[in-house]
Every structure is written in structure tokens, then in C-alpha cells.
Design a protein around this motif. Structure first.
Motif, mmCIF file in Angstrom:
data_model
loop_
_atom_site.group_PDB
_atom_site.id
_atom_site.type_symbol
_atom_site.label_atom_id
_atom_site.label_comp_id
_atom_site.label_asym_id
_atom_site.label_seq_id
_atom_site.Cartn_x
_atom_site.Cartn_y
_atom_site.Cartn_z
ATOM 1 N N PHE A 1 42.739 40.055 28.308
ATOM 2 C CA PHE A 1 43.985 39.474 28.800
ATOM 3 C C PHE A 1 44.654 40.328 29.873
ATOM 4 C CE2 PHE A 1 44.669 36.943 24.659
ATOM 5 C CZ PHE A 1 43.978 35.867 25.211
ATOM 6 N N ASP A 2 44.158 41.513 30.148
ATOM 7 C CA ASP A 2 44.737 42.392 31.168
ATOM 8 C C ASP A 2 44.146 42.052 32.531
ATOM 9 O OD1 ASP A 2 46.218 44.411 32.337
ATOM 10 O OD2 ASP A 2 44.725 45.968 31.896
ATOM 11 N N THR A 3 44.372 40.822 32.978
ATOM 12 C CA THR A 3 43.736 40.299 34.181
ATOM 13 C C THR A 3 44.719 40.166 35.336
ATOM 14 O OG1 THR A 3 44.138 38.056 33.371
ATOM 15 C CG2 THR A 3 41.985 39.025 32.901
ATOM 16 N N ALA A 4 44.189 40.190 36.548
ATOM 17 C CA ALA A 4 45.005 39.992 37.750
ATOM 18 C C ALA A 4 44.072 39.751 38.935
ATOM 19 C CB ALA A 4 45.905 41.194 38.012
ATOM 20 N N VAL A 5 44.625 39.119 39.967
ATOM 21 C CA VAL A 5 43.909 38.907 41.228
ATOM 22 C C VAL A 5 44.800 39.398 42.358
ATOM 23 C CG1 VAL A 5 42.882 37.229 42.809
ATOM 24 C CG2 VAL A 5 42.676 36.899 40.344
ATOM 25 N N LEU A 6 44.245 40.219 43.230
ATOM 26 C CA LEU A 6 44.964 40.749 44.389
ATOM 27 C C LEU A 6 44.187 40.393 45.645
ATOM 28 C CD1 LEU A 6 47.140 42.520 45.789
ATOM 29 C CD2 LEU A 6 45.621 44.479 45.369
ATOM 30 N N VAL A 7 44.888 39.786 46.602
ATOM 31 C CA VAL A 7 44.291 39.459 47.906
ATOM 32 C C VAL A 7 45.004 40.280 48.968
ATOM 33 C CG1 VAL A 7 43.813 37.631 49.581
ATOM 34 C CG2 VAL A 7 43.770 37.117 47.133
ATOM 35 N N ASN A 8 44.298 41.180 49.621
ATOM 36 C CA ASN A 8 44.879 41.972 50.704
ATOM 37 C C ASN A 8 43.882 42.087 51.856
ATOM 38 O OD1 ASN A 8 42.999 43.860 49.854
ATOM 39 N ND2 ASN A 8 44.488 45.233 48.919
ATOM 40 N N LYS A 9 44.158 42.950 52.797
ATOM 41 C CA LYS A 9 43.323 43.047 53.998
ATOM 42 C C LYS A 9 41.928 43.591 53.707
ATOM 43 C CE LYS A 9 45.159 47.626 55.111
ATOM 44 N NZ LYS A 9 45.879 48.433 56.110
ATOM 45 N N ASP B 1 47.290 28.657 37.330
ATOM 46 C CA ASP B 1 48.141 27.486 37.524
ATOM 47 C C ASP B 1 47.895 26.896 38.907
ATOM 48 O OD1 ASP B 1 50.694 28.532 39.353
ATOM 49 O OD2 ASP B 1 49.746 30.085 38.150
ATOM 50 N N GLU B 2 48.348 25.691 39.117
ATOM 51 C CA GLU B 2 48.055 24.961 40.355
ATOM 52 C C GLU B 2 48.644 25.650 41.582
ATOM 53 O OE1 GLU B 2 48.252 20.337 42.003
ATOM 54 O OE2 GLU B 2 49.357 20.936 40.211
ATOM 55 N N ALA B 3 49.885 26.119 41.484
ATOM 56 C CA ALA B 3 50.533 26.762 42.628
ATOM 57 C C ALA B 3 49.822 28.056 43.008
ATOM 58 C CB ALA B 3 52.005 27.029 42.323
ATOM 59 N N SER B 4 49.481 28.871 42.016
ATOM 60 C CA SER B 4 48.800 30.133 42.298
ATOM 61 C C SER B 4 47.421 29.893 42.887
ATOM 62 C CB SER B 4 48.679 30.964 41.021
ATOM 63 O OG SER B 4 49.952 31.336 40.537
ATOM 64 N N ALA B 5 46.707 28.877 42.384
ATOM 65 C CA ALA B 5 45.376 28.568 42.908
ATOM 66 C C ALA B 5 45.447 28.170 44.374
ATOM 67 C CB ALA B 5 44.741 27.451 42.081
ATOM 68 N N ALA B 6 46.449 27.333 44.724
ATOM 69 C CA ALA B 6 46.596 26.914 46.123
ATOM 70 C C ALA B 6 46.945 28.100 47.024
ATOM 71 C CB ALA B 6 47.673 25.836 46.222
ATOM 72 N N GLU B 7 47.821 28.984 46.540
ATOM 73 C CA GLU B 7 48.198 30.162 47.331
ATOM 74 C C GLU B 7 47.006 31.111 47.510
ATOM 75 O OE1 GLU B 7 50.774 30.821 48.983
ATOM 76 O OE2 GLU B 7 52.277 29.404 48.277
ATOM 77 N N LEU B 8 46.239 31.307 46.452
ATOM 78 C CA LEU B 8 45.067 32.172 46.543
ATOM 79 C C LEU B 8 44.049 31.612 47.529
ATOM 80 C CD1 LEU B 8 44.538 33.062 42.765
ATOM 81 C CD2 LEU B 8 45.163 34.665 44.584
ATOM 82 N N LYS B 9 43.790 30.332 47.437
ATOM 83 C CA LYS B 9 42.826 29.690 48.343
ATOM 84 C C LYS B 9 43.274 29.809 49.794
ATOM 85 C CE LYS B 9 40.345 25.313 48.995
ATOM 86 N NZ LYS B 9 40.621 25.108 50.424
ATOM 87 N N SER B 10 44.551 29.524 50.044
ATOM 88 C CA SER B 10 45.075 29.598 51.404
ATOM 89 C C SER B 10 45.032 31.021 51.948
ATOM 90 C CB SER B 10 46.510 29.063 51.429
ATOM 91 O OG SER B 10 47.074 29.199 52.708
ATOM 92 N N SER B 11 45.424 31.989 51.121
ATOM 93 C CA SER B 11 45.452 33.385 51.564
ATOM 94 C C SER B 11 44.049 33.901 51.869
ATOM 95 C CB SER B 11 46.119 34.257 50.501
ATOM 96 O OG SER B 11 46.161 35.610 50.901
ATOM 97 N N ILE B 12 43.095 33.587 51.008
ATOM 98 C CA ILE B 12 41.721 34.041 51.232
ATOM 99 C C ILE B 12 41.147 33.406 52.495
ATOM 100 C CG2 ILE B 12 39.380 34.029 50.287
ATOM 101 C CD1 ILE B 12 40.643 34.101 47.491
ATOM 102 N N GLU B 13 41.414 32.136 52.703
ATOM 103 C CA GLU B 13 40.894 31.459 53.889
ATOM 104 C C GLU B 13 41.486 32.028 55.181
ATOM 105 O OE1 GLU B 13 39.911 27.031 52.036
ATOM 106 O OE2 GLU B 13 41.832 27.398 53.021
ATOM 107 N N ARG B 14 42.780 32.388 55.138
ATOM 108 C CA ARG B 14 43.393 32.977 56.331
ATOM 109 C C ARG B 14 42.778 34.348 56.643
ATOM 110 N NH1 ARG B 14 48.322 31.265 53.963
ATOM 111 N NH2 ARG B 14 48.857 33.430 53.503
#
Length: 244
Positions: free
Chosen positions: A106-114, A226-239
């Protein structure tokens, strides 16, 4: 054995494996956080970081189930009541290790950076996916379990409980009932922790890579959020991928 199958299905449900996850209780901590990075040369230098901890990794469930099946099999190999002392000691050690495994899962997280996409506690370790390795990103909404499916699961659970009681009383095999009863506090703990820590796990996101390591089964890294986080992650990774 039906009892083992029931335990596996319960664990899959708790660990986010099942594709019919319902809405969870409101989460106390913030789902996503944005932190501006220091401007650097390159197209992706000024893109903000994105981090979410409202995520579960189905890959963790695979490790979880492998450990469970091996331990379950070893414990059931001990004869009751001749080896009851070893059996009870094994259950104690199994439950302690299972407890810490649940906490780590349960100690999970996703980080998108440069630098790339960072998965915390993915297969119980930290993993970084460079943008050069990402081929595509796919997400889809998970459907809720229908009332009919819930009813069938309830009937199946009652039938399995009856079977376990039968082998304990009629055949005198108490190993399975004792083991399943010892798991009940852990199952309730995991269920409560998931409900209080995570929220609306209703969307699955797949990150497909161009190359896979020799020990991996597929090119996909899967996560449920959740739906909002999934959309933000997808958009950020694609950018970030477009800026390479």
C-alpha cells in the motif's frame, strides 16, 4: 481446493486486481500535487512535476499471490494434530510477514518529472521508466460490479464456508479452517486500510514500453487509480514524451 480459490479472490479484490472496483471512502490526503521544476535547457524543462499516491499496482498482487500460495501449501503439508506446534508457529510467522507485505504493497506512488516516470513500490521496489522507452499510454474506465455478480459471489462464499465446515467436522481436517480464520484479521485490516487510504479506484492506466526485460511477461506497466489522476498522468507523460 475451493477454500484456497475463495481466499485468492478476496486478496485480489483487496489489492486492486479485480476490474470491477467500486468507489472507496473519501481520501484524507491530496490526490495529486504539482511542483514547478527549475527551468533547464530543453523542451520539457519547464513542465511541472506530477505526483499521486492514490494508486495501486496489479503487479504487486502477483507477488502477493505467489507468496500466499507457497506459504499456504507449506502450511497445509503439516499434519494435524501430529505437527500442530509447527503448524501454529508457521501461521504466526506467516501472518507477521503477510502484515508487513500488506503495508509495503500500500506504500505506492507515481511521480512524473523531467527524468521519467517513477513508480514507488511497483513489485515492492522503486522503478523508473525513461520517456525514450515509452511507446504508448492507454486508459479505460473500470465497470462497477453488478448486483447479479455480487449475489453470485455471496452464494459462492456461503457454499465455500459450508464446504470448509464439512471437511473440518466430518473429515477432521482443521488445517484449512484454522488457516483461513487466522487470515480474517489481516483481510479486515487490508480492507479498512484500502478504504481509508485510497479513493475512487475506477480507472486503469497502461504504460507500454518498447523493450521489456527478460524477466517481464509483457511490455505493459499497469496501475489503477481515480479517473482524474489517470487523465492527468496520461497527459503529463505524453507532454514529456513530445518534448524529447
Amino acid at each position: 481446493m475451493p477454500a484456497k480459490a475463495a481466499a485468492f479472490e478476496q486478496i485480489k479484490k483487496l489489492m486492486g486486481w479485480c476490474p470491477v472496483c467500486g468507489k472507496m471512502a473519501p481520501q484524507r490526503r491530496q490526490l495529486c500535487s504539482f511542483v514547478n521544476t527549475t527551468p533547464v535547457s530543453g523542451k520539457t524543462g519547464n513542465l511541472p512535476e506530477l505526483r499521486t499516491s492514490n494508486v495501486l499496482f496489479p503487479a504487486n498482487t502477483t507477488l502477493f499471490l505467489i507468496y500466499f500460495m507457497i506459504s499456504f501449501r507449506l502450511l497445509l503439508s503439516l499434519k494435524y494434530p501430529d505437527e500442530i506446534l509447527f503448524f501454529l508457529t508457521g501461521i504466526f510467522l506467516f501472518n507477521i510477514s503477510f502484515y508487513f507485505l500488506i503495508l509495503k504493497t500500500f506504500d505506492t506512488a507515481v511521480l512524473v518529472n523531467k527524468l521519467g516516470v517513477h513508480l514507488q513500490a511497483f513489485r515492492l521496489k522503486k522503478l523508473e521508466i525513461p520517456y525514450e522507452e515509452i511507446e504508448s499510454i492507454i486508459l479505460y474506465r473500470l465497470e462497477k460490479r453488478s448486483k447479479k455478480a455480487s449475489l453470485l459471489l455471496g452464494i459462492g462464499g456461503i457454499a465455500i464456508c459450508g464446504f470448509v465446515a464439512y471437511i473440518a467436522v466430518v473429515k477432521g481436517d482443521w488445517n484449512v479452517p484454522i488457516l483461513l480464520i487466522s487470515l480474517l484479521p489481516l483481510i479486515l485490516f487490508a480492507e479498512r486500510k484500502q478504504k481509508t487510504q485510497f479513493r475512487d479506484l475506477n480507472t486503469q492506466l497502461y504504460i507500454k514500453t518498447r523493450n521489456k526485460k527478460w524477466y517481464e511477461w509483457t511490455h505493459y506497466y499497469s496501475l489503477v487509480t481515480d479517473e482524474a489522476s489517470a487523465a492527468e498522468l496520461k497527459s503529463s507523460i505524453e507532454r514529456h514524451c513530445e518534448g524529447i
